[in-house]
Structures are given as structure tokens and as C-alpha cells.
Design a protein around this motif. Sequence first.
Motif, PDB file in Angstrom:
ATOM      1  N   VAL A   1     -82.663 -48.412  23.879  1.00 52.97           N
ATOM      2  CA  VAL A   1     -81.698 -47.532  24.614  1.00 52.97           C
ATOM      3  C   VAL A   1     -82.579 -46.166  24.749  1.00 52.97           C
ATOM      4  CG1 VAL A   1     -80.551 -47.140  22.370  1.00 52.97           C
ATOM      5  CG2 VAL A   1     -79.606 -46.322  24.880  1.00 52.97           C
ATOM      6  N   LEU A   2     -82.447 -45.787  26.263  1.00 53.37           N
ATOM      7  CA  LEU A   2     -82.958 -44.454  26.363  1.00 53.37           C
ATOM      8  C   LEU A   2     -81.698 -43.437  26.490  1.00 53.37           C
ATOM      9  CD1 LEU A   2     -85.169 -42.321  27.463  1.00 53.37           C
ATOM     10  CD2 LEU A   2     -84.442 -43.246  29.826  1.00 53.37           C
ATOM     11  N   VAL A   3     -81.917 -42.490  25.668  1.00 46.24           N
ATOM     12  CA  VAL A   3     -80.939 -41.489  25.461  1.00 46.24           C
ATOM     13  C   VAL A   3     -81.338 -39.966  26.174  1.00 46.24           C
ATOM     14  CG1 VAL A   3     -79.441 -40.069  24.048  1.00 46.24           C
ATOM     15  CG2 VAL A   3     -80.121 -42.639  23.266  1.00 46.24           C
ATOM     16  N   THR A   4     -81.080 -39.677  27.244  1.00 50.65           N
ATOM     17  CA  THR A   4     -81.732 -38.272  27.685  1.00 50.65           C
ATOM     18  C   THR A   4     -80.492 -37.242  27.333  1.00 50.65           C
ATOM     19  OG1 THR A   4     -80.163 -38.836  29.801  1.00 50.65           O
ATOM     20  CG2 THR A   4     -82.519 -39.436  29.943  1.00 50.65           C
ATOM     21  N   GLY A   5     -81.222 -36.135  27.224  1.00 44.02           N
ATOM     22  CA  GLY A   5     -80.432 -34.927  26.610  1.00 44.02           C
ATOM     23  C   GLY A   5     -80.317 -35.319  25.064  1.00 44.02           C
TER      24      GLY A   5
ATOM     25  N   ALA B   1     -90.231 -43.668  30.702  1.00 42.43           N
ATOM     26  CA  ALA B   1     -89.402 -43.862  29.512  1.00 42.43           C
ATOM     27  C   ALA B   1     -88.403 -44.939  29.761  1.00 42.43           C
ATOM     28  CB  ALA B   1     -88.583 -42.300  29.484  1.00 42.43           C
ATOM     29  N   MET B   2     -88.042 -45.341  30.811  1.00 46.97           N
ATOM     30  CA  MET B   2     -87.124 -46.387  31.185  1.00 46.97           C
ATOM     31  C   MET B   2     -87.672 -47.758  31.187  1.00 46.97           C
ATOM     32  SD  MET B   2     -83.883 -45.898  33.815  1.00 46.97           S
ATOM     33  CE  MET B   2     -83.718 -44.174  33.824  1.00 46.97           C
ATOM     34  N   THR B   3     -88.880 -47.867  31.330  1.00 44.18           N
ATOM     35  CA  THR B   3     -89.665 -49.353  31.567  1.00 44.18           C
ATOM     36  C   THR B   3     -89.101 -49.997  30.103  1.00 44.18           C
ATOM     37  OG1 THR B   3     -91.288 -48.637  32.673  1.00 44.18           O
ATOM     38  CG2 THR B   3     -91.505 -50.556  31.695  1.00 44.18           C
ATOM     39  N   ASP B   4     -88.644 -51.335  30.411  1.00 39.63           N
ATOM     40  CA  ASP B   4     -88.285 -52.101  29.378  1.00 39.63           C
ATOM     41  C   ASP B   4     -86.962 -51.411  28.543  1.00 39.63           C
ATOM     42  OD1 ASP B   4     -90.308 -53.686  29.981  1.00 39.63           O
ATOM     43  OD2 ASP B   4     -91.742 -52.869  28.333  1.00 39.63           O
ATOM     44  N   CYS B   5     -86.245 -50.476  29.039  1.00 41.64           N
ATOM     45  CA  CYS B   5     -84.921 -50.190  28.499  1.00 41.64           C
ATOM     46  C   CYS B   5     -83.845 -51.262  28.832  1.00 41.64           C
ATOM     47  CB  CYS B   5     -84.325 -48.820  28.727  1.00 41.64           C
ATOM     48  SG  CYS B   5     -85.548 -47.775  27.661  1.00 41.64           S
ATOM     49  N   ASP B   6     -82.817 -51.660  28.007  1.00 36.03           N
ATOM     50  CA  ASP B   6     -81.645 -52.301  28.211  1.00 36.03           C
ATOM     51  C   ASP B   6     -80.435 -51.339  28.783  1.00 36.03           C
ATOM     52  OD1 ASP B   6     -82.774 -54.985  27.299  1.00 36.03           O
ATOM     53  OD2 ASP B   6     -82.783 -53.761  25.481  1.00 36.03           O
ATOM     54  N   ALA B   7     -80.270 -50.205  28.261  1.00 35.70           N
ATOM     55  CA  ALA B   7     -79.488 -49.209  28.535  1.00 35.70           C
ATOM     56  C   ALA B   7     -80.175 -47.656  28.622  1.00 35.70           C
ATOM     57  CB  ALA B   7     -78.512 -49.234  27.365  1.00 35.70           C
ATOM     58  N   VAL B   8     -79.096 -47.056  29.218  1.00 38.14           N
ATOM     59  CA  VAL B   8     -79.578 -45.634  29.419  1.00 38.14           C
ATOM     60  C   VAL B   8     -78.108 -44.905  29.260  1.00 38.14           C
ATOM     61  CG1 VAL B   8     -80.191 -43.772  30.979  1.00 38.14           C
ATOM     62  CG2 VAL B   8     -81.519 -46.016  31.224  1.00 38.14           C
ATOM     63  N   VAL B   9     -78.172 -43.911  28.288  1.00 34.47           N
ATOM     64  CA  VAL B   9     -77.211 -43.098  28.300  1.00 34.47           C
ATOM     65  C   VAL B   9     -77.602 -41.566  28.626  1.00 34.47           C
ATOM     66  CG1 VAL B   9     -75.485 -42.228  26.781  1.00 34.47           C
ATOM     67  CG2 VAL B   9     -76.376 -44.558  26.417  1.00 34.47           C
ATOM     68  N   ASN B  10     -77.125 -40.850  29.501  1.00 35.23           N
ATOM     69  CA  ASN B  10     -77.476 -39.752  30.060  1.00 35.23           C
ATOM     70  C   ASN B  10     -76.568 -38.457  29.731  1.00 35.23           C
ATOM     71  OD1 ASN B  10     -78.577 -37.727  31.229  1.00 35.23           O
ATOM     72  ND2 ASN B  10     -77.314 -37.772  33.173  1.00 35.23           N
ATOM     73  N   PHE B  11     -77.194 -37.788  28.640  1.00 34.39           N
ATOM     74  CA  PHE B  11     -76.375 -36.662  28.053  1.00 34.39           C
ATOM     75  C   PHE B  11     -76.913 -35.276  28.609  1.00 34.39           C
ATOM     76  CE2 PHE B  11     -76.003 -39.432  24.675  1.00 34.39           C
ATOM     77  CZ  PHE B  11     -74.526 -39.451  24.130  1.00 34.39           C
TER      78      PHE B  11
ATOM     79  N   LEU C   1     -80.761 -42.432  38.332  1.00 34.58           N
ATOM     80  CA  LEU C   1     -80.045 -43.734  38.969  1.00 34.58           C
ATOM     81  C   LEU C   1     -81.097 -44.527  39.716  1.00 34.58           C
ATOM     82  CD1 LEU C   1     -76.647 -41.984  39.892  1.00 34.58           C
ATOM     83  CD2 LEU C   1     -76.973 -43.977  38.284  1.00 34.58           C
ATOM     84  N   ASP C   2     -81.958 -43.822  40.451  1.00 35.31           N
ATOM     85  CA  ASP C   2     -83.197 -44.472  41.341  1.00 35.31           C
ATOM     86  C   ASP C   2     -84.101 -45.234  40.360  1.00 35.31           C
ATOM     87  OD1 ASP C   2     -82.579 -43.584  43.938  1.00 35.31           O
ATOM     88  OD2 ASP C   2     -83.898 -42.031  43.784  1.00 35.31           O
ATOM     89  N   ALA C   3     -84.375 -44.822  39.139  1.00 32.25           N
ATOM     90  CA  ALA C   3     -85.219 -45.673  38.255  1.00 32.25           C
ATOM     91  C   ALA C   3     -84.423 -46.741  37.534  1.00 32.25           C
ATOM     92  CB  ALA C   3     -85.503 -44.552  36.955  1.00 32.25           C
ATOM     93  N   ALA C   4     -83.058 -46.477  37.236  1.00 32.56           N
ATOM     94  CA  ALA C   4     -82.236 -47.474  36.626  1.00 32.56           C
ATOM     95  C   ALA C   4     -82.092 -48.682  37.589  1.00 32.56           C
ATOM     96  CB  ALA C   4     -80.938 -47.023  36.274  1.00 32.56           C
TER      97      ALA C   4
END
Length: 333
Positions: free
Chosen positions: A3-7, A67-77, A105-108
Motif C-alpha cells: 500500500v502506498l500512503v501519500t502524506g 512509488a506506485m508500481t506494484d502497489c495494490d492500494a493507494v491511500v491519499n492523505f 489518479l493518472d498513475a493509478a
Amino acid sequence: MRVLVTGGAGFIGSAYVREALSSRPDADVVVLDKLTYAGRRANLADVEDRIAFIEASIEDRNAVRNAMTDCDAVVNFAAETHVDRSIADQEAFARTHVIGTSVLLDAARELGVGRYLQVSTDEVYGSIASGSFSEDSPLDPSSPYSATKAGGDLLVSAHVRTHGVDAVVCRGSNNYGPRQHPEKLIPLCVLNALAGDPLPVYGDGRQVRNWLYVEDFARAIDAVLRLGQAGEVYNVGGPDETENIDVVRRIVELTGRDESLIEHVTDRPGHDRRYSLSSDKVRALGWSPATRLDEGLARTVDWYRQNEWWWAPIRSGEYRQYYERQYGRGISG
Ligand code: NAD
Ligand code: DAU
């Protein structure tokens, strides 16, 4: 699960990282954070060896893609989060909330990320005199902060409808708890009270906020990430609606000070009078808040008392100049 956690180096993002690591012990957590004045590696000190950390902005396409490559989920803070700063200068708010969200969103979409969660705020609905906002209430933001957050939310729903991205939005009410930047009402008043400085209350102080302990919000976000339906919005409100002046009076009690420290100052322009969220939809996923304001406030005051190492560098840095600009006076220490 990666999981990628931004912020994730901010107040709520770091609480969420802790929640994710405890509820998903096998998860790989990657934090991407620009480390603005509000973001600090110190917020992640206790989990530093369990995460990967990338210092970058969500506006940076290459960094985000890597950072997002191979991530299953992204949570944007990732956000600029202080309403008063957005009134003084809105540009960073527009960049991070609109351009930054668009880059994520583009990357996701391009990388086919399984789930994207946008962390948003009750402030996008504006003020409500009675009753509570549901997820279907119209967006009517009052400040540049909330207007740009609403812009991010709308980009998310557009990506769901147009591109079929699996995304959800979580709109939280006012959070409080350990590691919140002292520019916000509760930590500002706790630290000022401990130092014997005046406690600035905007206008008559009878504005109502729906206080939510940060760990409860982190659990709600995790529930929505796991169980929420793609394309849906989930409101997450706290268990207590309280006038600001009563919150400040309670801080005075908990710090052993006198109410003579309370000072009514010029009101915030465009100040929303009352926020209130209906949380029925997220409660139907099995979530409920565990911490009432009285208990959470006592815990928060204790945390600030015991963690001067955390806040002393903030109260001696850029914050001092910000405070003088905002309040027309300095702080001691
Ligand atoms: P915070 O100010 O403590 O943290 C924000 C984090 O985002 C910081 O670590 C900062 O460095 C980072 N950041 C800012 N711009 C960035 C960018 N362009 N790229 C990468 N990182 C960037 O904020 P918080 O209170 O933890 O809020 C987190 C999220 O929750 C925000 O989206 C906010 O709108 C939302 N929210 C906050 C509350 C609240 O009461 N604090 C309530 C509801 C929703
Ligand atoms: O409602 C969710 C929002 O809560 C989040 O989206 C924002 O990121 C977060 O900053 C918070 O916004 P508020 O503007 O409500 O929080 P703040 O702590 O700045 O103010 C809380 C209330 O206290 C608000 O009515 C304004 C008032 N206030 C604030 C400050 C800083 C004062 O009376 N005096 C102050 O000095």
C-alpha cells in the motif's frame, strides 16, 4: 498487500500507517511525502524500520509512478490542511489538491492499481445549521482549503465514471490527538496553556465541530479501504458535537490553568458555523468510534505534556513567524 500512503508523514497519515501495520502485519507500506512544514519523519519514528519512505510531491509524475508500481492500494492523505493558511495564500492548496490528485489518479489508472482511497473532509459540504450531512448532500465549500479539496473529490468521481478506476472517498470530521501540528485549535490551545500564553478563540467561540479521535479515523479509513464499494463516498463523523469555547474551557481545566487565558479574537473570514456528519454508511461496514471527546482530550493533553521533544522544534521554528502574522502577537518559549 503493498500500500502506498501519500502524506503519510503528517498527523492522520502517520496514524493510518500505524493502523495498517498493526491490522495487516504482512503489508508492505510505502510512504511518499513532500515533508512540507507539516510533514515530519519524527511522526513515523516508531515504525521507521517497517516502511519504505520516499521524499517527493504527489505532483511529481515520475516519483509517483515509481512509488506506485506494484502497489495494490493507494491511500491519499497528502494535502495542505490549514484553513487559515489557505485564506492567506491558496496556491499550494490548489496545486496539491487538484494537480496532485490528478497525477495520482493518472498513475493509478495506468498501473491498474486495485483500489484508490481519497481522504477528504466534511468541510466540502459547507456549514449546516441543524441536522447532519449525508454523502448525497451537495458540495458547498466556504474556504480555498475546502474548495480545492472538493476539486480533488470531483476528480476522483470523474475517474470512476469515465475511466473505471476503483476509487472511494472518505470524508472525515475534525480530527484531534497526538502529533497534530500546533497551528490547529486543540494542540495550539494545549501548548499555549502549558506555556501560559493566551488562548485565541475566533469570534464568539460558539462554532460547532464534530470531534473525531485520530485513531478512530484511521480505523474507519482501513474499513473503507477493505469493504467500501467502488465509486462511493463514506462520511466519518466523531461521536461528539461541541462548541469551540467548551473545548477550550476543558483544555484550561486539563492543564490546570485559569479561564482568564481565553481571549476572543477577530473571527476567521467565511468561518463555517457548524459541521455535522451522518456516519450511517461507514457504520454499516462495522466501524464505530471508540473514543469520546472527554477521554480523547485528556489523552491528548497527556501526550503533549510527555512529548516536548516532538513539539519544541515546531514552536521554535517557522511556526513562530506564522503565529505572529496570524495572531498579531508572539508566543513565549
Ligand atoms: P497534515 O497537515 O498533518 O499532513 C499533511 C501531510 O501531507 C504532511 O505530511 C505533508 O508533508 C504532506 N504533503 C503536503 N503536500 C504534499 C504534496 N504535494 N505531496 C506529498 N505530500 C504532501 O494533515 P492531516 O491533518 O494529517 O490531514 C491529512 C488528510 O486528512 C488531508 O487530506 C486532510 O484534508 C484530511 N482531513 C483532515 C482532517 C483534520 O481534522 N486534520 C479531517 C478530515 C480530513
Ligand atoms: O473538519 C475537518 C477539518 O478540520 C479538516 O479538513 C482540516 O484539515 C482541519 O484543519 C480542521 O479544520 P478546522 O478549520 O475546523 O480546524 P482548526 O483547528 O483550524 O479550527 C477548529 C475550530 O476552532 C474552527 O471553528 C476555528 C476555531 N479556531 C481555530 C484556531 C486555529 C479558533 O477559534 N482559534 C484558533 O486559533
